[in-house]
Structures are given as structure tokens and as C-alpha cells.
Design a protein around this motif. Structure first.
Motif, PDB file in Angstrom:
ATOM      1  N   ASN A 142       9.803 -13.558  68.669  1.00  0.00           N
ATOM      2  CA  ASN A 142       9.185 -13.500  70.002  1.00  0.00           C
ATOM      3  C   ASN A 142       8.599 -14.838  70.450  1.00  0.00           C
ATOM      4  O   ASN A 142       8.180 -14.987  71.584  1.00  0.00           O
ATOM      5  N   TRP A 143       8.521 -15.824  69.561  1.00  0.00           N
ATOM      6  CA  TRP A 143       8.152 -17.205  69.877  1.00  0.00           C
ATOM      7  C   TRP A 143       6.726 -17.365  70.413  1.00  0.00           C
ATOM      8  O   TRP A 143       6.414 -18.371  71.039  1.00  0.00           O
ATOM      9  N   ILE A 144       5.848 -16.409  70.164  1.00  0.00           N
ATOM     10  CA  ILE A 144       4.472 -16.528  70.648  1.00  0.00           C
ATOM     11  C   ILE A 144       3.783 -17.742  70.026  1.00  0.00           C
ATOM     12  O   ILE A 144       3.207 -18.582  70.719  1.00  0.00           O
ATOM     13  N   ARG A 145       3.825 -17.850  68.704  1.00  0.00           N
ATOM     14  CA  ARG A 145       3.205 -18.995  68.036  1.00  0.00           C
ATOM     15  C   ARG A 145       3.926 -20.299  68.388  1.00  0.00           C
ATOM     16  O   ARG A 145       3.309 -21.352  68.503  1.00  0.00           O
ATOM     17  N   GLY A 146       5.240 -20.195  68.526  1.00  0.00           N
ATOM     18  CA  GLY A 146       6.035 -21.391  68.751  1.00  0.00           C
ATOM     19  C   GLY A 146       5.968 -21.938  70.159  1.00  0.00           C
ATOM     20  O   GLY A 146       6.142 -23.145  70.366  1.00  0.00           O
ATOM     21  N   LYS A 147       5.708 -21.056  71.151  1.00  0.00           N
ATOM     22  CA  LYS A 147       5.856 -21.473  72.544  1.00  0.00           C
ATOM     23  C   LYS A 147       4.632 -21.225  73.428  1.00  0.00           C
ATOM     24  O   LYS A 147       4.542 -21.831  74.506  1.00  0.00           O
ATOM     25  N   ALA A 148       3.724 -20.350  73.023  1.00  0.00           N
ATOM     26  CA  ALA A 148       2.676 -19.900  73.943  1.00  0.00           C
ATOM     27  C   ALA A 148       1.277 -20.303  73.511  1.00  0.00           C
ATOM     28  O   ALA A 148       0.296 -19.705  73.945  1.00  0.00           O
TER      29      ALA A 148
END
Length: 245
Positions: A142-148
Motif C-alpha cells: 500500500n506504500w503508506i510508509r514509502g510514499k505518504a
């Protein structure tokens, strides 16, 4: 026309017209880099809808296939950063990347927008840096840590109305003055009207929401103290620095 949101010397938030490096509001005029004002993100989005792998060459450089429909992910308002800001990356990460993108600013609440009418809901365009924490992005779906993370979406410095931006406008990035990315909107796999139609099939877009349309090839890592410039033809140049704790 081009517009800048800014905080004036009295602390009031204004929206002024931008021309030739200066912001004009009422009888006042300020250089955009004047210390007397704070340049703010050009809109106040409830969400930033980002598009992954929307340039074939970028998908290839990341070792990924081109998606058969737009790959969507979200950044929240916490991710906003402005022209001139310093973005602090999450601590202890090996790779933080820059990603130059065109941002589409939505002008009205909308849902189920057909492609043929999609540009009617667009207020204007801006520059976006989709700052990416690759360590965590590569470990999650879900890329929360990576993008948000906080500050992961510098946008600005202006909102340019659609007539200012060519259909094949270039999208470029520079790090410490060195050209890193040089793509154009004609390379988009899914063009802007198709993106708006697809996104509004699933969610309501609000005034001020931003669609980050994807990045061309040439992404790469940032080091502590690097200066990043994101340039979109017809919009201008967004500048920010990076801090790597």
C-alpha cells in the motif's frame, strides 16, 4: 494566468497573481523568494491521488511491467510541503528518491466524470515531487510508509491555468543543478482525462485535490542537503531541499 498562495508580512493568507518572478495582491508586490512572505502550497487538498508507472521507461527502469489500468495510491495532507521547504526524510533509510511530476489541481467537487468532460473540472496545474522512501516501498503493497510520510509531496510554487501548459509539456528534475529527468506529457500511458474518469469512478474529488500524474525515467537517490528542482513547462520551477537524519 498563474497564482500563488502565500502568507503576507501581516500573517494573512492571500492568493496573488504571479508574473515575472513577482506575486501581486492588491497594491502590493513581492518577489517570490522575498523573505517577507511565505510561499504556501497552491491549494489545500483533502487528498493527493498519485499515479504509479505512468511512463513506460520509468516502469522499465524500476523493473516493473506497465499496468493495464492506472495504478492509484494516496498521500494525505500531512505530506504537503511548499516551494522553498526542507523535506525531512524518515530516519535510517538507505534510499530516498526524487520523482518529478505534473500535478492536476481539481476545481470543483466531482464524481463519475466522463473523459470528454474531464478538463472541465480542472482548475490548473502545478509541479509535484513524489518523494519516495524506497526501503519501505519495496516491502509493502500500500506504500503508506514509502510514499505518504510527512513532507513527501512538495507542490508548487504556482497554480497555472490550463491554457498556460502545452499538451506535451516537458517534466524535468534537477538535483544540485544537474539535469536528472527530462520527459514530456506526450509519454503518459494514461492521459489526464482518462485518469480523472478512472479516479472519479471510485471516489469523489474535492476542490483543491491534486492528481500527481506519474514520473518519467531518471529517478534517483537524494543525499543530505541536496537541492531539488522540479520544472514543468508552462508552470515554472518548484525548489526544495532534503534533510537525511
Amino acid at each position: 494566468m498563474k497564482y500563488v498562495r502565500f502568507r503576507d508580512p501581516a500573517g494573512a493568507v492571500r492568493r496573488g497573481e504571479y508574473e515575472s518572478g513577482h506575486v501581486h495582491f492588491g497594491n502590493e508586490s513581492y518577489a517570490i523568494d522575498d523573505d517577507a512572505i511565505d510561499v504556501l502550497p497552491p491549494c489545500e487538498p483533502s487528498k493527493i491521488v498519485c499515479i504509479g508507472r505512468n511512463y513506460a521507461d520509468h516502469a522499465d527502469e524500476m523493473g516493473n511491467d506497465v499496468p493495464d489500468r492506472p495504478l492509484l495510491f494516496l498521500k494525505g495532507p500531512n505530506a504537503l510541503a511548499a516551494h522553498g521547504d526542507t523535506v525531512t526524510a524518515p530516519a535510517g533509510k538507505e534510499r530516498i528518491d526524487y520523482e518529478a511530476e505534473l500535478g492536476v489541481i481539481i476545481g470543483e467537487q466531482c464524481r463519475h466524470v466522463p473523459e470528454v468532460n474531464a478538463m472541465d473540472v480542472v482548475e490548473g496545474f502545478t509541479c509535484v515531487d513524489d518523494v519516495s522512501n524506497r526501503d519501505d516501498q519495496n516491502q509493502e503493497q500500500n506504500w503508506i510508509r514509502g510514499k505518504a510520510f510527512d513532507g513527501a509531496a512538495p507542490i508548487g510554487p504556482v497554480l497555472a491555468t490550463p491554457d498556460e501548459v502545452p499538451d506535451d509539456a516537458f517534466v524535468r528534475s534537477r538535483v544540485n543543478g544537474e539535469l536528472k529527468q527530462d520527459g514530456h506529457l506526450g509519454q503518459l500511458i494514461f492521459p489526464i482525462p482518462e485518469l480523472i474518469a478512472e479516479i472519479t469512478t471510485y471516489m469523489t474529488l474535492e476542490p483543491g485535490d491534486v492528481i500527481a500524474t506519474g514520473t518519467p525515467e531518471g529517478v534517483g537517490p537524494l543525499e543530505d542537503g541536496d537541492e531539488v528542482e522540479i520544472e514543468v513547462e508552462g508552470v515554472g520551477t518548484l525548489s526544495h531541499s532534503i534533510r537525511r537524519p
